[in-house]
Design an enzyme around this catalytic site. Structure first.
Site, PDB file in Angstrom:
ATOM      1  N   PHE A 133       0.819  -1.212   0.000  1.00  0.00           N
ATOM      2  CA  PHE A 133       0.000   0.000   0.000  1.00  0.00           C
ATOM      3  C   PHE A 133       0.853   1.263   0.000  1.00  0.00           C
ATOM      4  CE2 PHE A 133      -2.816  -3.228   1.895  1.00  0.00           C
ATOM      5  CZ  PHE A 133      -3.939  -3.069   1.098  1.00  0.00           C
TER       6      PHE A 133
ATOM      7  N   HIS B 100      14.465  -8.695  15.726  1.00  0.00           N
ATOM      8  CA  HIS B 100      13.204  -8.641  16.471  1.00  0.00           C
ATOM      9  C   HIS B 100      13.434  -8.578  17.978  1.00  0.00           C
ATOM     10  CE1 HIS B 100      13.790 -13.093  16.110  1.00  0.00           C
ATOM     11  NE2 HIS B 100      13.254 -13.121  17.332  1.00  0.00           N
TER      12      HIS B 100
ATOM     13  N   SER C  89      -4.462  -6.251  10.601  1.00  0.00           N
ATOM     14  CA  SER C  89      -5.341  -6.970   9.676  1.00  0.00           C
ATOM     15  C   SER C  89      -5.932  -8.215  10.326  1.00  0.00           C
ATOM     16  CB  SER C  89      -4.560  -7.369   8.427  1.00  0.00           C
ATOM     17  OG  SER C  89      -3.608  -8.375   8.743  1.00  0.00           O
ATOM     18  N   ALA C  90      -6.974  -8.752   9.716  1.00  0.00           N
ATOM     19  CA  ALA C  90      -7.581  -9.992  10.207  1.00  0.00           C
ATOM     20  C   ALA C  90      -6.574 -11.142  10.165  1.00  0.00           C
ATOM     21  CB  ALA C  90      -8.814 -10.340   9.363  1.00  0.00           C
ATOM     22  N   ASN C  91      -5.758 -11.186   9.143  1.00  0.00           N
ATOM     23  CA  ASN C  91      -4.775 -12.258   9.000  1.00  0.00           C
ATOM     24  C   ASN C  91      -3.727 -12.197  10.108  1.00  0.00           C
ATOM     25  OD1 ASN C  91      -3.541 -14.482   7.454  1.00  0.00           O
ATOM     26  ND2 ASN C  91      -1.912 -13.004   7.044  1.00  0.00           N
ATOM     27  N   THR C  92      -3.191 -11.006  10.346  1.00  0.00           N
ATOM     28  CA  THR C  92      -2.169 -10.863  11.387  1.00  0.00           C
ATOM     29  C   THR C  92      -2.764 -11.088  12.767  1.00  0.00           C
ATOM     30  OG1 THR C  92      -0.821  -9.386  10.019  1.00  0.00           O
ATOM     31  CG2 THR C  92      -0.486  -9.275  12.396  1.00  0.00           C
TER      32      THR C  92
ATOM     33  N   ASN D  44     -12.678  -5.721   6.692  1.00  0.00           N
ATOM     34  CA  ASN D  44     -14.030  -5.683   6.165  1.00  0.00           C
ATOM     35  C   ASN D  44     -15.036  -5.967   7.274  1.00  0.00           C
ATOM     36  OD1 ASN D  44     -16.353  -7.639   4.939  1.00  0.00           O
ATOM     37  ND2 ASN D  44     -15.884  -5.953   3.537  1.00  0.00           N
TER      38      ASN D  44
ATOM     39  N   CYS E  27     -13.772  -0.924   0.237  1.00  0.00           N
ATOM     40  CA  CYS E  27     -14.455  -1.870  -0.656  1.00  0.00           C
ATOM     41  C   CYS E  27     -15.889  -1.443  -0.949  1.00  0.00           C
ATOM     42  CB  CYS E  27     -14.462  -3.252  -0.029  1.00  0.00           C
ATOM     43  SG  CYS E  27     -15.363  -3.330   1.531  1.00  0.00           S
TER      44      CYS E  27
END
Length: 241
Positions: A65, A107, A123-126, A166, A216
């Site tokens: 992005f 890290h 995000s939803a994935n993370t 979303n 979206c």
């Protein structure tokens, strides 16, 4: 590593050299959401605090992005050029030294350096990976090695996350279950702590998403909290005026 014949410290060594520099350290991270484009606004707002230094972690998807696709989408290079940013890190910066005993680990050093970690957007994935202990990128490695008790680094720094996804993803029962882990099992409460220190028994704080028209074109809850409100939370948790 070398550049023009000069020795250049690795990313991990550079972070290590700044751990005890006397400044307040904000580790700001972004995962895969269009809200990543709000990073420079948050960073610029924190410039008013002369003692704050910022380092940024980008996942591979977040970096997509930041390719200057439109006037509102900055570039990774423009983030790195902001005056209070000391480093922008991606997965390829993680293992640039040989895996020998005593080598610097990025890290681990980012954890030691940070007084607070803010993942905005999350995000939803993370979120799913984080709750289930996965650590397959630099950001998740940093979360997974967090000093949750304060017994290792001598400080209990908190992690603040601002979910962005979303509406259907946010309302999914799996998301509710994962947020409960962050708030109830790992939650730090909402009281300000010294340099990000956890006020409650845990170390996590969730900044709930807001309702608006999403990128979206769906309308509903799921958009990241307004960036200016996230900055206010950071300032309060760090005791900044």
């Amino acid at each position: 590593m070398s550049q023009a014949g000069l020795s250049v410290p690795s990313p991990a060594a550079s972070v290590a050299s700044a751990i005890n520099d006397g400044h307040i350290h904000v580790l700001l991270a972004a995962s895969g959401s269009i809200a990543t484009i709000k990073l420079p606004l948050m960073i610029s707002a924190l410039q008013r605090h002369s003692n704050v230094r910022i380092r940024v972690i980008l996942t591979k998807t977040a970096a997509k992005f930041l390719a200057g696709q439109s006037p509102e989408q900055p570039t990774v290079e423009s983030l790195a050029a902001l005056p209070n940013v000391e480093g922008v890190y991606q997965d390829e910066d993680e293992w640039v030294e040989s895996g020998v005993r005593g080598a610097q680990i990025l890290h681990i050093n980012l954890r030691r350096w940070a007084h607070i970690l803010v993942i905005a957007p999350l995000s939803a994935n993370t979120l799913a990976k984080m709750v289930h202990g996965m650590s397959d990128n630099l950001l998740l490695d940093t979360v997974r090695c967090w000093d949750t008790t304060g017994q290792i680094d001598g400080k209990r720094a908190r992690i603040i996350v601002a979910p962005s996804m979303n509406t259907a993803m946010w309302l999914h029962p799996l998301t509710a279950q994962q947020i409960r882990v962050l708030e109830e099992d790992w939650g730090a409460g909402n009281d300000a702590g010294e340099q990000g220190g956890a006020a409650g028994p845990g170390w996590f704080e969730v900044l709930k998403p807001i309702e608006k028209r999403l990128a979206c074109n769906d309308v509903g809850v799921g958009a990241m909290m307004e960036w200016s409100e996230i900055v206010k939370v950071i300032e309060k948790r760090l005791g900044l005026s």
